[in-house]
Design an enzyme around this catalytic site. Structure first.
Site, PDB file in Angstrom:
ATOM      1  N   ASP A 129      -7.497 -68.050  14.137  1.00  0.00           N
ATOM      2  CA  ASP A 129      -6.978 -67.170  15.186  1.00  0.00           C
ATOM      3  C   ASP A 129      -7.108 -67.892  16.518  1.00  0.00           C
ATOM      4  O   ASP A 129      -8.018 -68.711  16.709  1.00  0.00           O
ATOM      5  CB  ASP A 129      -7.765 -65.859  15.226  1.00  0.00           C
ATOM      6  N   ASP A 158      -0.589 -62.575  12.149  1.00  0.00           N
ATOM      7  CA  ASP A 158      -1.023 -61.222  12.517  1.00  0.00           C
ATOM      8  C   ASP A 158       0.069 -60.499  13.302  1.00  0.00           C
ATOM      9  O   ASP A 158       0.254 -59.288  13.153  1.00  0.00           O
ATOM     10  CB  ASP A 158      -2.300 -61.271  13.363  1.00  0.00           C
TER      11      ASP A 158
END
Length: 170
Positions: A123, A139
């Site tokens: 991320d 995401d």
């Protein structure tokens, strides 16, 4: 003619999913190479930054360490979503559902690839202004497709529309 159109639609779906997964993986590779071990890179100070994180859970850091569960779920999506996609009528009205299926599958597989290769998901997007959990491109695919599906189910599609999708009604 219908079978030919269905075949083209499936091919476009597969190519789109692969292209979206490649985009996701390129951004994660860039984050890994440029951000790991570095301080956050502030794009808009106090608002948005790029910050490397190895996420061993799901969205918002939930279900930490459940790698096998996530990989199995993504594996199921690889079979379920194309099947659902195939059942969606090739009319303009259902174009949104086909796009949603494509985005959702690309997001699920994109993060599963990370879990299989690294044991975690990379991320790197962080909205510091609202202290939003750090996230990635996959995401975004999953979140956007989920919100679009909810909005469409509430305000666009009617019960009669779903009667045309044979997985819901036989």
């Amino acid at each position: 003619m219908e079978a030919k159109s269905k075949g083209r639609s499936i091919a476009a779906f597969a190519i789109s999913v692969v292209a979206l997964i490649i985009l996701d993986q390129i951004t994660k590779l860039a984050a890994q190479n440029l951000l790991r071990g570095q301080d956050a890179y502030r794009i808009i100070p106090g608002v948005f930054e790029l910050q490397y994180l190895e996420n061993r859970g799901s969205a918002f850091g939930l279900l930490q360490g459940q790698r096998v569960f996530f990989v199995v779920m993504a594996g199921l999506m690889v079979f379920i979503i194309p099947y659902v996609y195939y059942q969606i009528p090739l009319t303009r009205r259902f174009w949104y559902l086909r796009v949603i299926a494509c985005l959702f599958l690309a997001g699920a597989v994109g993060n599963a690839v990370d879990r299989l290769i690294h044991g975690y998901v990379i991320d790197f997007f962080y909205f510091s202004l609202i202290d939003f959990p750090i996230f990635n491109v996959a995401d975004i695919y999953v979140t956007v497709s989920t919100f679009l599906l909810i909005i469409l189910m509430l305000f666009y599609y009617q019960d009669e529309d779903f009667e045309q999708i044979h997985i819901f009604f036989k």
